[in-house]
Design a protein around this motif. Structure first.
Motif, short mmCIF file in Angstrom:
data_model
loop_
_atom_site.label_atom_id
_atom_site.label_comp_id
_atom_site.label_asym_id
_atom_site.label_seq_id
_atom_site.Cartn_x
_atom_site.Cartn_y
_atom_site.Cartn_z
N GLY A 370 0.80 -1.22 0.00
CA GLY A 370 0.00 0.00 0.00
C GLY A 370 0.83 1.26 0.00
N LEU A 371 2.12 1.15 0.30
CA LEU A 371 3.01 2.32 0.31
C LEU A 371 3.69 2.55 -1.03
CD1 LEU A 371 4.74 1.87 3.80
CD2 LEU A 371 2.67 3.15 3.22
N ILE A 372 3.45 1.68 -2.00
CA ILE A 372 4.10 1.85 -3.30
C ILE A 372 3.72 3.19 -3.91
CG2 ILE A 372 4.11 1.01 -5.68
CD1 ILE A 372 4.10 -1.82 -4.62
N SER A 381 -2.98 3.22 -5.74
CA SER A 381 -2.10 2.53 -6.67
C SER A 381 -2.79 2.43 -8.02
CB SER A 381 -1.78 1.13 -6.16
OG SER A 381 -1.11 1.19 -4.93
N PRO A 382 -2.07 2.74 -9.11
CA PRO A 382 -2.68 2.58 -10.43
C PRO A 382 -3.22 1.17 -10.61
CG PRO A 382 -0.56 3.69 -10.59
CD PRO A 382 -0.69 3.23 -9.17
N ALA A 383 -4.36 1.06 -11.26
CA ALA A 383 -5.03 -0.24 -11.39
C ALA A 383 -4.13 -1.28 -12.04
CB ALA A 383 -6.32 -0.07 -12.20
N GLU A 384 -3.29 -0.84 -13.01
CA GLU A 384 -2.48 -1.82 -13.72
C GLU A 384 -1.35 -2.38 -12.86
OE1 GLU A 384 -0.85 2.31 -14.74
OE2 GLU A 384 -2.81 1.35 -14.49
N SER A 385 -1.09 -1.77 -11.70
CA SER A 385 0.00 -2.27 -10.86
C SER A 385 -0.36 -3.60 -10.22
CB SER A 385 0.35 -1.25 -9.77
OG SER A 385 -0.67 -1.21 -8.78
N GLY A 386 -1.64 -3.86 -10.05
CA GLY A 386 -2.07 -5.11 -9.45
C GLY A 386 -1.92 -5.17 -7.95
N VAL A 387 -1.65 -4.04 -7.28
CA VAL A 387 -1.50 -4.03 -5.83
C VAL A 387 -2.61 -3.18 -5.22
CG1 VAL A 387 0.98 -4.39 -5.94
CG2 VAL A 387 0.10 -2.06 -5.87
N PRO A 388 -3.04 -3.54 -4.00
CA PRO A 388 -4.12 -2.80 -3.36
C PRO A 388 -3.70 -1.38 -3.00
CG PRO A 388 -3.84 -4.97 -2.37
CD PRO A 388 -2.66 -4.73 -3.23
N PRO A 389 -4.69 -0.49 -2.79
CA PRO A 389 -4.38 0.89 -2.41
C PRO A 389 -3.98 1.00 -0.95
CG PRO A 389 -6.75 0.56 -2.46
CD PRO A 389 -6.13 -0.71 -2.98
N PHE A 390 -3.56 2.19 -0.58
CA PHE A 390 -3.09 2.49 0.76
C PHE A 390 -4.05 2.00 1.84
CE2 PHE A 390 -2.83 5.16 4.50
CZ PHE A 390 -1.47 5.36 4.70
N ALA A 391 -5.33 2.31 1.68
CA ALA A 391 -6.30 2.05 2.74
C ALA A 391 -6.49 0.57 3.02
CB ALA A 391 -7.64 2.69 2.39
#
Length: 502
Positions: A370-372, A381-391
């Motif tokens: 989430g810190l990316i 996080s941009p959708a294409e990154s495949g990682v969840p958002p901060f929250a």
């Protein structure tokens, strides 16, 4: 928290699941470690897209320390990323990391367009930053696991930059060093020039940080373990077929010996050193055996579940979770266990994972994807990154801080993880004195085996983080006592302490 007056950590002889400061006001107390970490907390140069800007992106390190302390964390895994050009998250993020430990003198340019490295000339700027960041963490009450090497990016990040982006690749240095795979840098015997360069770097790191009490060492992140992957997995990594990777175990043992021998030769205080999961290994169910058989004081285990004995992994779509995430084994005290989601559940992490790990005698830390995208709650996080958002990770982050708050309230040094004490299977106990029990399901009443006595009772709601006191509990005889959370359905923790005012 670490105090500048306290000495470095050592494994507690009283309860070897925990460290204790060697000197100072905190000597003898159990130190419980927990916190979030992400790839760019030492180097600059992480951001979206496969290519980076001319000026590498820089983390606001002061903001990172505030983020950690606000949530009650006290541990950083300080990442060492060795490539000056590389990618992660399926190639949707670049990690073109600087500074590096070696001077960029040229002649000639490396793959990132900057001067090539002189691997026999150390860059004081790197070591100055390293000391500044570890010192600042200590002033904030945070211990730092200083990662000496990385293995993952050398064989499991997208080709060709997993090797061609490394300073030891032929095109990136002026010394004639020509690494073509992870085997050239992590598998013994090494080329004597490579070994000498690595040894000089390790000694310089130790010289730079030896006097700081908040230091732990880590050998390497997820180096190779003598196994292979399927062609399908290799294809996911961007490779035509699975390559042959050697076993870095003996090399990692050499690094451990190098650190310990240098500390002893210089008369430095010893700092705990750790070894973490290797991947891939020949037999996944035995992945933790080289860790347990090492001279390291602490380990970060990997998934060793029987369900993954014949291939597969807990990160695959639809795969069941590893036991290290869903139902952690009890820490037996053979090593201090810093339980990192990076090695059995990357991308995952919730409040129950933190509480379960804590009550089984581990030190939970979060690989915090989430810190990316940044350190602020609004970062997405941009959708294409495949990682969840901060929250997505906030429940896990706050829960880690909550476990630490209880760890520092209770007499942790005298408490043992127990499966058999509560019907829920999760308890830390100093029998006859105090008990911390998790009810993970929120399913109603549960039982705890207690001696006869009178107990103060405190309840904690894992979800809302609300705390409330309850009436004194009287156990007229030894046996099972039924308890029920006062909160709405959901996971809860009860803290029972023998009354000392009667």
């Amino acid at each position: 928290m670490p105090r500048q007056a306290d000495g470095p950590l050592a494994v507690s002889t009283r309860n070897p699941r925990y460290f204790t400061p060697t000197t100072g006001p905190g000597a003898g107390r159990a130190v419980y470690l927990t916190g979030s970490h992400i790839w760019n907390n030492l180097h600059d140069g992480m951001g979206p897209g496969p290519d980076g800007p001319d000026e590498p992106e820089r983390m606001d390190y002061d903001a990172y320390l505030r983020f950690l302390t606000e949530r009650g964390h006290n541990f950083i895994r300080l990442w060492r990323w060795e490539q000056v050009r590389s990618q992660a998250a399926g190639g949707n993020y670049h990690l073109n990391m600087s500074p590096q430990p070696w001077a960029r003198t040229g002649p000639g340019t490396a793959k990132d367009g900057k001067p090539r490295f002189d691997l026999e000339q150390l860059d004081e700027g790197f070591f100055r930053r390293l000391r500044e960041r570890v010192t600042a963490a200590g002033e904030a009450g945070i211990y730092v696991g200083v990662m000496l090497f990385d293995g993952w990016a050398l064989h499991l990040s997208p080709p060709p930059d997993h090797v061609e982006g490394h300073p030891f690749h032929a095109g990136n240095n002026v010394n004639g060093v020509s690494a073509t795979s992870i085997n050239d840098l992590r598998v013994l015997p090494l080329d004597p020039r490579v070994r000498a360069i690595q040894e000089a770097y390790v000694r310089k790191v130790v010289d730079t940080l030896h006097d700081l009490p908040n230091v732990l060492w880590e050998v390497a992140n997820e180096s190779c373990g003598g196994g292979t992957v399927t062609d399908e997995f290799a294809g996911f990594l961007g490779m035509d077929k699975a390559p042959s990777w050697g076993d870095s175990t003996d090399w990692q043992y050499w690094v451990i010996d190098t650190v310990k021998e240098h500390e002893a030769a210089r008369g430095y205080d010893a700092h705990p050193i750790g070894i973490t999961m290797q991947f891939p290994v020949a037999e996944q169910t035995k992945v933790n055996e080289p860790l347990l058989g090492s001279r390291a004081e602490w380990i970060s285990p990997g998934y060793d579940d029987d369900i993954f004995a014949h291939g597969g992994h807990p990160m695959a779509p639809g795969a069941p979770p590893s036991r290290w995430y869903a139902d952690p084994p009890i820490a037996d005290g053979a090593k201090v266990v810093i339980s990192d989601t990076d090695h059995y559940a990357p991308g995952q992490g919730d409040a129950l994972w933190a509480w379960k790990s804590f009550l089984r005698g581990h030190h939970p830390i979060l690989m915090d994807y989430g810190l990316i995208a940044g350190l602020e709650p609004g970062a997405e996080s941009p959708a294409e990154s495949g990682v969840p958002p901060f929250a997505h990770y906030e429940p896990a982050r706050w829960a880690m801080g909550d476990t630490r708050r209880y760890a520092e309230r209770i007499g942790l040094i005298d408490m043992q993880p127990r499966r058999d004490l509560a019907s829920t299977g999760y308890a830390l106990a100093n029998s006859g004195s105090e008990y911390l029990v998790l009810e993970p399901e929120g399913g109603g009443a549960f039982t705890v085996d207690l001696p006869a006595g009178s107990y103060q009772v405190e309840w904690f709601d894992v979800t809302t983080r609300e705390t409330t006191a309850a009436d004194v509990l009287s156990a007229e005889s030894e046996g099972k006592i039924e308890l029920s959370s006062p909160f709405p359905p959901g996971p809860a923790v009860v803290y029972l302490r023998v009354r000392d005012d009667i």
